[in-house]
Design a protein around this motif. Structure first.
Motif, PDB file in Angstrom:
ATOM      1  N   UNK A  69       4.249 -14.350 -20.407  1.00 43.82           N
ATOM      2  CA  UNK A  69       4.704 -14.435 -19.033  1.00 43.82           C
ATOM      3  C   UNK A  69       5.919 -14.199 -18.877  1.00 43.82           C
ATOM      4  N   UNK A  70       6.191 -13.802 -17.418  1.00 40.68           N
ATOM      5  CA  UNK A  70       7.750 -13.770 -16.923  1.00 40.68           C
ATOM      6  C   UNK A  70       8.117 -14.825 -16.516  1.00 40.68           C
ATOM      7  N   UNK A  71       9.355 -15.114 -16.735  1.00 37.33           N
ATOM      8  CA  UNK A  71      10.144 -16.151 -16.405  1.00 37.33           C
ATOM      9  C   UNK A  71      10.978 -15.697 -15.392  1.00 37.33           C
ATOM     10  N   UNK A 112      12.029  -6.365 -12.205  1.00 41.37           N
ATOM     11  CA  UNK A 112      11.651  -6.471 -10.861  1.00 41.37           C
ATOM     12  C   UNK A 112      11.913  -7.910 -10.485  1.00 41.37           C
ATOM     13  N   UNK A 113      11.753  -9.137 -11.042  1.00 41.36           N
ATOM     14  CA  UNK A 113      12.097 -10.178 -10.711  1.00 41.36           C
ATOM     15  C   UNK A 113      13.587 -10.318 -10.544  1.00 41.36           C
ATOM     16  N   UNK A 114      14.235  -9.735 -11.653  1.00 43.07           N
ATOM     17  CA  UNK A 114      15.906  -9.919 -11.547  1.00 43.07           C
ATOM     18  C   UNK A 114      16.280  -9.370 -10.357  1.00 43.07           C
ATOM     19  N   UNK A 115      15.759  -8.130  -9.761  1.00 41.05           N
ATOM     20  CA  UNK A 115      16.117  -7.586  -8.688  1.00 41.05           C
ATOM     21  C   UNK A 115      15.876  -8.501  -7.469  1.00 41.05           C
ATOM     22  N   UNK A 153       2.765 -10.798 -17.803  1.00 38.30           N
ATOM     23  CA  UNK A 153       2.514 -10.951 -16.212  1.00 38.30           C
ATOM     24  C   UNK A 153       3.769 -10.995 -15.862  1.00 38.30           C
ATOM     25  N   UNK A 154       4.306 -10.028 -15.737  1.00 39.03           N
ATOM     26  CA  UNK A 154       5.822 -10.031 -15.175  1.00 39.03           C
ATOM     27  C   UNK A 154       6.397 -10.787 -14.038  1.00 39.03           C
TER      28      UNK A 154
END
Length: 299
Positions: A28-30, A52-55, A238-239
């Protein structure tokens, strides 16, 4: 207490070993270091760090606006908080082939276990949006060759992501994946596969480990772990899922504050303070303080 007890080198070794076993690793994505610790606590096999999460964490769209320094810095914060291996999204490598090699070394120094480099043009787009463009085969190959030659730890996983399926179709994706493996890719991330049959076709053509991206609201159906295992996938990510869940909960909480004036009705939906303290090992810190600072000042 404090940071991971497993070294970066050992995480990479274990990551390689588990991939070689043929099992399917759930990753999974943290969206921050604490969520990485929760992923580990729940028994998953790895932590994904999404571009995408970091952005989004910076309030930016996923169109290549983040820098290599920002990605490596946030990746280091997440990696040091978990004993699990971490796989990070390195976009297009942040520049020309020499920049790609430097990016890989920066991610090694950050304690990351592996990274994927994609074949989109700069500026890139989210992998499940329309209107993507990919570079030619020679440019894509040069990126992966530079990544492989740039690494210093042979266990650091170089994964090649190809977005060409959405542009030129599945046969082109298979051909591109083969070329990237020949260039030195240890694993392949075929983005935006449409159905299980396409994953099966990729598996039949490619000998290295394969990653399946189960992002919501995208081009791929949301297949189960068992379905992906049955067609031979080696990693499933699951990003953005945890970030989406957290932001949905945050929005509902804010709406409740507006409508009700407090969050009393939402207490059952919250992580209890005791569970948070347990997750961050609060008691271990408290014991450490008491063991160290046990002196008295004479007057």
């Amino acid at each position: 207490m404090l940071y991971a007890q497993v070294s970066a080198a050992e995480k990479r070794r274990v990551f390689r070993e588990r991939l070689a076993s043929g099992e399917l690793l759930r990753v999974p994505g943290a969206f921050n270091p604490l969520s990485a610790r929760l992923i580990e606590r729940k028994g998953f096999e790895g932590v994904y760090i999404s571009g995408a999460v970091l952005s989004a964490d910076l309030g930016l769209p996923d169109i290549g606006l983040t820098t290599a320094t920002e990605v490596a810095s946030r990746g280091a914060q997440i990696a040091q908080m978990t004993n699990l291996p971490t796989l990070i999204d390195a976009d297009t490598g942040f520049g020309e082939p020499m920049n790609v090699a430097r990016t890989i070394q920066s991610l090694e120094d950050a304690g990351i276990s592996g990274a994927h480099i994609e074949d989109q043009i700069n500026p890139k787009r989210c992998g499940h949006l329309d209107g993507k463009s990919v570079v030619d085969a020679d440019t894509a190959v040069k990126r992966i060759r530079a990544a492989a030659e740039g690494r210093r730890d042979p266990n650091f996983l170089i994964m090649a992501r190809t977005d060409i399926r959405a542009v030129e179709g599945l046969p082109a994706a298979i051909d591109r994946a083969k070329a990237l493996v020949d260039a030195g890719a240890d694993a392949i991330f075929p983005e935006a596969m449409r159905d299980l049959g396409e994953f099966e076709a990729m598996r039949a053509a490619i000998d290295v480990p394969l990653l399946a991206n189960m992002t919501e609201f995208g081009k791929s159906e949301l297949f189960t772990v068992d379905q992906l295992r049955d067609v031979g996938m080696n990693i499933v990510i699951w990003p953005v899922s945890l970030l989406r869940m957290a932001m949905g909960a945050a929005e509902r909480a804010l709406d409740t504050l507006i409508g009700e004036g407090n969050l009393a009705s939402q207490l059952d939906a919250m992580q209890h303070r005791a569970d948070l303290y347990d997750l961050i090992d609060y008691e271990d810190y408290n014991s450490f303080d008491q063991n160290v600072y046990t002196f008295t000042v004479e007057r």
